[in-house]
Scaffold this active site. Sequence first.
Site, mmCIF file in Angstrom:
data_model
loop_
_atom_site.group_PDB
_atom_site.id
_atom_site.type_symbol
_atom_site.label_atom_id
_atom_site.label_comp_id
_atom_site.label_asym_id
_atom_site.label_seq_id
_atom_site.Cartn_x
_atom_site.Cartn_y
_atom_site.Cartn_z
ATOM 1 N N GLY A 52 7.203 -2.792 -2.801
ATOM 2 C CA GLY A 52 6.912 -3.981 -3.604
ATOM 3 C C GLY A 52 6.729 -5.154 -2.654
ATOM 4 C CB ALA A 55 11.401 -5.876 -2.625
ATOM 5 C CD GLU A 152 2.663 -5.798 -5.728
ATOM 6 O OE1 GLU A 152 1.903 -4.977 -5.230
ATOM 7 O OE2 GLU A 152 3.910 -5.758 -5.539
ATOM 8 N N GLY A 237 -5.165 -8.695 14.960
ATOM 9 C CA GLY A 237 -4.268 -9.849 14.961
ATOM 10 C C GLY A 237 -4.483 -10.757 13.762
ATOM 11 C CG ASP A 259 2.491 4.520 5.673
ATOM 12 O OD1 ASP A 259 1.494 3.932 5.192
ATOM 13 O OD2 ASP A 259 3.524 4.756 5.017
ATOM 14 C CG ASP A 265 4.091 -6.552 1.906
ATOM 15 O OD1 ASP A 265 3.222 -7.399 1.610
ATOM 16 O OD2 ASP A 265 4.180 -5.449 1.338
ATOM 17 N N GLY A 300 6.434 4.467 5.508
ATOM 18 C CA GLY A 300 7.052 3.615 4.495
ATOM 19 C C GLY A 300 6.876 2.141 4.804
ATOM 20 C CB SER A 304 8.134 1.111 8.760
ATOM 21 O OG SER A 304 7.508 0.029 8.071
HETATM 22 O O1 RIB Z 1 2.074 -4.118 0.391
HETATM 23 C C1 RIB Z 1 2.610 -2.843 0.234
HETATM 24 C C2 RIB Z 1 3.275 -2.733 -1.094
HETATM 25 O O2 RIB Z 1 2.280 -2.867 -2.094
HETATM 26 C C3 RIB Z 1 3.912 -1.400 -1.371
HETATM 27 O O3 RIB Z 1 5.258 -1.345 -0.963
HETATM 28 C C4 RIB Z 1 3.714 -1.229 -2.856
HETATM 29 O O4 RIB Z 1 4.887 -1.210 -3.594
HETATM 30 C C5 RIB Z 1 2.795 -2.354 -3.289
HETATM 31 O O5 RIB Z 1 3.497 -3.383 -3.868
#
Ligand code: RIB
Length: 312
Positions: A52, A55, A152, A237, A259, A265, A300, A304
């Site tokens: 998410g 989070a 989101e 970058g 991955d 994020d 993940g 990660s």
């Molecule tokens: O940016 C990655 C995130 O996008 C994932 O963790 C997924 O849950 C979506 O929100």
Amino acid sequence: MTADGIEEPRHSTGHELVVVGSANRDLTVEVERRPEAGETVLGGDTRTSAGGKGANVAVAAAKLGSRVAMVGAVGADSAGEELLGSLRAAGVDTGLVRRCRRPSGAAYITVTPDGENSIIVSPGANGDLGVPDVQAAAGVIAAARVLFTVPEVPMETVAAAVRSARDRQVRVVFNASPVTDLEPDILAAADPLVVNGHEAAWLLGVGPGESGEPGELVRGLRELGARSVVVTLGARGAVTSDDAMGQVTVPAPAVTPVDTTGAGDAFSGALVSRLAEGAQLPEAARFAARVAAISVSSWGAQDSYPAADQLA
Ligand code: RIB
């Protein structure tokens, strides 16, 4: 009582960063290639992890040592427990994460051998995060240095969070992902607006393939009204622009991606962590690019992200 008539609740404060955003359970499968419409392909075993965009940013910043409070919503289900557990394990204050009747948000993710991901999000409980949740967090927002938010969760909730922070002179960092139309005052409050190249082109109404130089995108977004801008470019970058430092290109370390899920994020989490400490935008983005590069080297999103002592 504030100018907008909101009663300031008494909360324990001391958080540098408040995140208003989503939490999802990520279900990831590795595939050689993605299926065409009507086609079935076999993939690897399902990996389940905490994700998410909201989070993820909260966890990335907390792992780097920031004091973080999360404002969010998860279901009263086992996924909700896991999502709260991951936030708490990183040290995020989850006192403002509400349990609700809808199922926890879920993200269905495919990852190809080059590490690229594609994601479908089922918002679930995230769709219940409303303006009253932001009002309940007004005191915590007022005491923070930075508010980070990402759509989101419903855009009216995001807008309320941005306005709440702006009206209390709290710095707003806004990641327009998934990209959507933005009210002029939301754009004007973004300091910075964080977007990737596709999102920047979308906001500027530029067609795919005509997006031009990243520097042009950054200039265009500032002309559109963003107070400052970061355009992320993955392995290339990022480009930053603000009044203090002008336009600056920051490099990303070369890595072989496993991955890329949640790398943006990780970048945002590291960026806000440094901004909350008072860093200039280019310096914060340089650090963020390092953190994002580490995050793509293993599976993940939250799993990660590095801790501060892994960056020495
Ligand atoms: O940016 C990655 C995130 O996008 C994932 O963790 C997924 O849950 C979506 O929100």
